[in-house]
Design a protein around this motif. Structure first.
Motif, mmCIF file in Angstrom:
data_model
loop_
_atom_site.group_PDB
_atom_site.id
_atom_site.type_symbol
_atom_site.label_atom_id
_atom_site.label_comp_id
_atom_site.label_asym_id
_atom_site.label_seq_id
_atom_site.Cartn_x
_atom_site.Cartn_y
_atom_site.Cartn_z
ATOM 1 N N VAL A 38 -0.206 51.295 -11.177
ATOM 2 C CA VAL A 38 0.552 51.121 -10.469
ATOM 3 C C VAL A 38 0.782 52.943 -9.156
ATOM 4 C CG1 VAL A 38 3.566 51.436 -10.366
ATOM 5 C CG2 VAL A 38 2.278 49.703 -12.002
ATOM 6 N N GLN A 39 0.190 53.418 -10.191
ATOM 7 C CA GLN A 39 1.189 54.402 -8.511
ATOM 8 C C GLN A 39 -0.040 54.813 -7.661
ATOM 9 O OE1 GLN A 39 0.594 58.282 -11.041
ATOM 10 N NE2 GLN A 39 1.027 57.096 -12.912
ATOM 11 N N GLY A 40 -1.808 54.190 -8.032
ATOM 12 C CA GLY A 40 -2.267 54.315 -7.364
ATOM 13 C C GLY A 40 -2.121 52.281 -6.335
ATOM 14 N N ARG A 41 -1.182 51.369 -6.608
ATOM 15 C CA ARG A 41 -0.801 51.141 -5.404
ATOM 16 C C ARG A 41 0.185 51.885 -4.604
ATOM 17 N NH1 ARG A 41 -0.868 47.267 -10.559
ATOM 18 N NH2 ARG A 41 -2.857 46.423 -10.467
ATOM 19 N N GLU A 42 1.872 52.212 -5.735
ATOM 20 C CA GLU A 42 1.996 52.744 -4.157
ATOM 21 C C GLU A 42 1.411 53.950 -3.355
ATOM 22 O OE1 GLU A 42 4.183 55.013 -7.364
ATOM 23 O OE2 GLU A 42 5.359 53.028 -8.047
ATOM 24 N N HIS A 43 0.371 54.784 -3.965
ATOM 25 C CA HIS A 43 -0.424 55.326 -2.909
ATOM 26 C C HIS A 43 -0.958 54.687 -1.911
ATOM 27 C CE1 HIS A 43 -0.129 59.807 -4.431
ATOM 28 N NE2 HIS A 43 -0.240 59.238 -5.686
ATOM 29 N N THR A 44 -1.153 53.524 -2.107
ATOM 30 C CA THR A 44 -2.412 52.921 -1.183
ATOM 31 C C THR A 44 -1.001 52.341 -0.541
ATOM 32 O OG1 THR A 44 -4.178 52.423 -3.244
ATOM 33 C CG2 THR A 44 -4.050 51.048 -0.553
ATOM 34 N N ALA A 45 0.225 51.630 -0.682
ATOM 35 C CA ALA A 45 0.650 51.382 -0.145
ATOM 36 C C ALA A 45 1.399 52.417 1.400
ATOM 37 C CB ALA A 45 1.695 50.353 -0.361
ATOM 38 N N ALA A 46 2.012 53.561 0.227
ATOM 39 C CA ALA A 46 2.555 54.234 1.822
ATOM 40 C C ALA A 46 1.515 54.984 2.551
ATOM 41 C CB ALA A 46 2.825 55.714 0.970
ATOM 42 N N MET A 47 -0.411 55.032 2.177
ATOM 43 C CA MET A 47 -1.125 55.661 3.132
ATOM 44 C C MET A 47 -1.296 55.066 4.343
ATOM 45 S SD MET A 47 -5.175 56.563 2.499
ATOM 46 C CE MET A 47 -5.541 54.203 2.177
ATOM 47 N N GLN A 48 -1.074 53.453 3.798
ATOM 48 C CA GLN A 48 -1.753 51.686 4.835
ATOM 49 C C GLN A 48 -0.337 52.338 6.136
ATOM 50 O OE1 GLN A 48 -1.926 47.729 2.808
ATOM 51 N NE2 GLN A 48 -2.121 47.162 5.001
ATOM 52 N N ALA A 49 1.312 52.452 5.600
ATOM 53 C CA ALA A 49 2.009 52.295 5.389
ATOM 54 C C ALA A 49 2.074 53.036 7.089
ATOM 55 C CB ALA A 49 3.366 52.395 5.290
ATOM 56 N N ALA A 50 2.262 54.370 5.851
ATOM 57 C CA ALA A 50 1.746 55.552 7.724
ATOM 58 C C ALA A 50 0.963 55.361 8.387
ATOM 59 C CB ALA A 50 1.456 57.082 6.222
ATOM 60 N N ALA A 51 -0.804 55.050 7.980
ATOM 61 C CA ALA A 51 -1.381 54.620 8.844
ATOM 62 C C ALA A 51 -0.922 53.957 10.137
ATOM 63 C CB ALA A 51 -2.432 53.872 8.413
ATOM 64 N N GLU A 52 -0.542 52.833 9.429
ATOM 65 C CA GLU A 52 0.217 51.874 10.843
ATOM 66 C C GLU A 52 0.995 52.484 12.032
ATOM 67 O OE1 GLU A 52 1.749 48.085 8.859
ATOM 68 O OE2 GLU A 52 -0.610 47.761 8.120
ATOM 69 N N ALA A 53 1.710 53.447 11.217
ATOM 70 C CA ALA A 53 2.683 53.882 12.345
ATOM 71 C C ALA A 53 2.306 55.166 12.882
ATOM 72 C CB ALA A 53 3.909 54.426 11.175
ATOM 73 N N TRP A 54 1.284 55.511 12.662
ATOM 74 C CA TRP A 54 0.714 55.989 12.969
ATOM 75 C C TRP A 54 -0.367 55.543 14.361
ATOM 76 C CZ3 TRP A 54 -4.726 58.878 10.434
ATOM 77 C CH2 TRP A 54 -5.329 59.333 11.730
ATOM 78 N N GLU A 55 -0.773 54.556 13.484
ATOM 79 C CA GLU A 55 -1.552 53.690 15.017
ATOM 80 C C GLU A 55 -0.262 53.361 16.030
ATOM 81 O OE1 GLU A 55 -5.246 50.366 14.500
ATOM 82 O OE2 GLU A 55 -3.149 49.772 13.545
#
Length: 187
Positions: free
Chosen positions: A86-103
């Motif tokens: 679950v923690q891994g999924r949370e890190h992944t979701a946050a990383m993806q959302a931030a990468a989308e914002a950065w993009e």
């Protein structure tokens, strides 16, 4: 146990992806140029391969068989492993959302990407060590007889479906791209 060997082999590919992710995140944290697409591709690998294929076999097949052999899912080693998934999924979701914002131009999201990428990498390195060194040997002792035969049949079916869909080749190729990009300088 062949099922455990399959999981360990998948761990080796996941470790390669983690190493590339960690290199890229450290470069990003040091203000080196990286592409948001790198982190989006890493999130894709994590969601589809590490979580979709690997954790699926652990959670739905191995952990279920371990629970049937008497290990509780709501306490002890299985609960810890599930919590870390679950923690891994949370890190992944946050990383993806931030990468989308950065993009989309949000340069402040770069630090969120780096933080979550490094958090995921740290979590998974120790998670894999505990699974390989502690949990899997426990499973090999606990699952015997008909339960072992049923578990292996379920694993064989899951792996056959993955092979037919070309999943392993696809994500091996993606990891190779991530490895190269994690060390390539962007002009």
């Amino acid at each position: 146990m062949k099922a455990i060997q399959t999981l360990k082999e998948e761990h080796r590919l996941i470790e390669r992806a983690i190493a590339a992710l960690e290199k890229a995140a450290k470069r990003l944290a040091a203000s080196e140029e990286m592409r948001p697409a790198f982190f989006l591709n890493a999130a894709l690998f994590i969601r589809k391969y590490a979580d979709g294929c690997h954790h699926h076999k652990e959670e739905d097949l191995l952990f279920t068989a371990m629970a049937a052999a008497g290990m509780p899912l709501d306490g002890g080693p299985l609960a810890v492993m599930l919590s870390e998934h679950v923690q891994g999924r949370e890190h992944t979701a946050a990383m993806q959302a931030a990468a989308e914002a950065w993009e989309k131009g949000d340069q402040n999201a770069r630090s969120v990407v780096a933080h979550n990428a490094l958090g995921y990498a740290r979590l998974l390195v120790y998670h894999i060590q505990r699974e390989d060194g502690i949990l899997y040997p426990m499973a090999e002792k606990a699952i015997q007889g008909q339960e072992l035969i049923a578990l292996q049949a379920a694993f064989d079916q899951a792996v056959a479906a993955e092979l037919e869909a070309g999943i392993h080749e696809k994500y091996l190729a993606l990891v190779e791209v991530l490895e190269k990009e994690s060390i390539r300088k962007i002009a």
